[in-house]
Scaffold this active site. Sequence first.
Site, PDB file in Angstrom:
ATOM      1  N   LYS A   1      12.077 -49.384 -55.257  1.00 26.49           N
ATOM      2  CA  LYS A   1      11.322 -49.956 -54.134  1.00 26.49           C
ATOM      3  C   LYS A   1      12.061 -49.656 -52.842  1.00 26.49           C
ATOM      4  O   LYS A   1      13.283 -49.507 -52.841  1.00 26.49           O
ATOM      5  CB  LYS A   1      11.179 -51.477 -54.278  1.00 26.49           C
ATOM      6  CG  LYS A   1       9.972 -52.026 -53.570  1.00 26.49           C
ATOM      7  CD  LYS A   1       8.697 -51.732 -54.368  1.00 26.49           C
ATOM      8  CE  LYS A   1       7.464 -52.311 -53.751  1.00 26.49           C
ATOM      9  NZ  LYS A   1       6.321 -52.211 -54.665  1.00 26.49           N
TER      10      LYS A   1
ATOM     11  N   THR B   1      -5.247 -50.084 -57.851  1.00 27.50           N
ATOM     12  CA  THR B   1      -4.644 -51.387 -58.176  1.00 27.50           C
ATOM     13  C   THR B   1      -5.740 -52.419 -58.397  1.00 27.50           C
ATOM     14  O   THR B   1      -5.700 -53.193 -59.369  1.00 27.50           O
ATOM     15  CB  THR B   1      -3.688 -51.830 -57.057  1.00 27.50           C
ATOM     16  OG1 THR B   1      -2.750 -50.778 -56.840  1.00 27.50           O
ATOM     17  CG2 THR B   1      -2.942 -53.096 -57.419  1.00 27.50           C
TER      18      THR B   1
ATOM     19  N   SER C   1      -0.837 -43.579 -59.703  1.00 31.60           N
ATOM     20  CA  SER C   1       0.236 -42.819 -59.042  1.00 31.60           C
ATOM     21  C   SER C   1       0.835 -41.815 -60.033  1.00 31.60           C
ATOM     22  O   SER C   1       1.128 -40.673 -59.687  1.00 31.60           O
ATOM     23  CB  SER C   1       1.344 -43.754 -58.562  1.00 31.60           C
ATOM     24  OG  SER C   1       1.036 -44.272 -57.297  1.00 31.60           O
TER      25      SER C   1
END
Length: 430
Positions: free
Chosen positions: A105, A189, A357
Site C-alpha cells: 500500500k 470492486t 487488477s
Amino acid sequence: MADSSLLADASTRLETALMYVAISEDAIARLQYPKASVSVSIPLRRDNGSLEIFRGYRVRYDDTRGPAKGGVRYHPNVSLDEMESLAFWMTFKCALLNLPYGGAKGGITLNPKALSKHELERLSRSYIDTIADFIGPDADILAPDMYTNATVMGWMMDQYSIIQRRITPGVVTGKPISMGGSQGRETATATGAFHVINTLLPKFDQPPHRTTVAIQGFGNVGAMLAQLLSQVGYCVVAISDSQGSIYASQGLDIPSIRRYKMASKALQAVYCESSVCNIVEHEVISNADLLKLDVDVLIPAALEKQITVDNAHSIQAKYIFEVANGPTTSAADKVLEKKGIFVFPDILVNAGGVTVSYFEWVQNRSGLYWTSEEVNQRLKERITLETEKTWAMADEFDVSMRTASYIHALQRIGEAMDAMGTRDFYSSHD
Ligand code: NAD
C-alpha cells in the site's frame, strides 16, 4: 507484534486465525512486520511558483506469493501506520482470492481537493520519481484507492515509463482503457461486492425485494454498488459522503443521484465537489446516524474505524458487508457478534478490485485484451468460488466469516512460506 494501533488491531485477526491453522513458526514470525517500508518527501511546485513538500509512503508487507500489490491513497489521514495496516490486509486479500501476489500500500498525506488538477498531476509524477526504485511490474504494482482514480494511475504509469525509457503498463493497474487498462476495472470492486452479497444473502433467506440497505460513502465503489443493488430490487434507503447523509424510507433514486454528483465535478473528471446532501427532496441525517439505521444491510464504503466499541451497540443492521478496508475495529467485532450481527469482512467483500487488477496485469503482460463480458465472467467465477469456500470453512471451524477468511488466506501464505523455507534444512544439520 507491532505496537502501532491500526496495525496492532489488524494483527489481532491474524492471531485469532492462527488458533485454527497449523503453520510453521517461521511463517508466523515473518508475518509480524512489513517486509519493507519507505517514507519519502515529495516536492511539489505549486501553481503560484512556491515549493511545497508532502509526506508519502510505500509499504510492502509480504511478497512470498508474488509481487506486492496495493493501492495508492491521497488523504489527510495517511500515515505509515495506516499504510502498514492496509498492506497487511492486501496480503491476506490476495491470498484469499488465490491471486499470485503479496500485499502493499502507498499514499500521500494531503487534502487532494486543495490542489489544482495540474498540481495533482505534478505531485503524482513526483511521487513516482521518489519511489521508482521500490516499485515495478515484478516487484510492487500500484492501483487506485481513496481519492485516486484512473486518471491518476495513467499519470503514474506514464511517469514510471519515462523513468524506465520503455512503456511499462504492468507497474500500475486501474489505468484508463486507452493506456492498457482493463475493461471492468473501474466497477470491479463494486461488482465483486455485489457478487459476494448475492452469494451470501440467499443463505439467510433474504431476497433483494425484502432487503433495505444503507451505504456509507458514495465514491467510486459505494455509488456503483448502490446502483447495482438497486437495479436488482434491493431498497437503498440511505447513502452518505464526507459532507453528510441522505435518507428516504421508500428508497432513493440512485441513478439520478449519481448523475447529479457526476454533473457537479469541479476538477474535470478527477473529483466530485458537490455533496449528496444537496439533493434536497430527501431527509438529511448525520453520518453517525446512518450507521445506526434500522436496515437489513449496512455497507461501510468510506474509511477505516467507522464501527468501534463506541457505536457498535447502536448498530441495528442484521448484516454488515465491509466494502471499505478496516471499517470495524476488533473490539467492535466482539460487540457485533454478541448482538448476532453477521459481519462479512473487507478482505473478501472488496476483493473484486484487486482481482480485476490482476486480470489487467495479465492482459498487459500477454498483450491480449479481454472483453468486458470475459472480465466480468472471470471475476464472478473467482469471487463466488472463494466466497463459497470461505463460507464452508466458517461452517467447518464454527467461526465468523472474518476468521474463516483469515484461516483460508493464512493456509495459502503459510504453505508458500514453508515451500521456500530453510528451517528443515538447518534443523536436520544440527
Ligand atoms: P472514493 O474516494 O471514491 O470514495 C470515498 C467516499 O467516502 C466519498 O464519497 C467520500 O465523500 C466518502 N467519505 C469520506 N469520508 C467520509 C465520512 N466520514 N463519512 C461518510 N462518507 C465519507 O473511494 P473508493 O475508491 O470508493 O474507496 C472507498 C473505500 O473502499 C476505501 O476504504 C477503499 O480503501 C476501499 N476500497 C476501494 C477499492 C477501489 O477499487 N476503489 C478497492 C478495495 C477497497
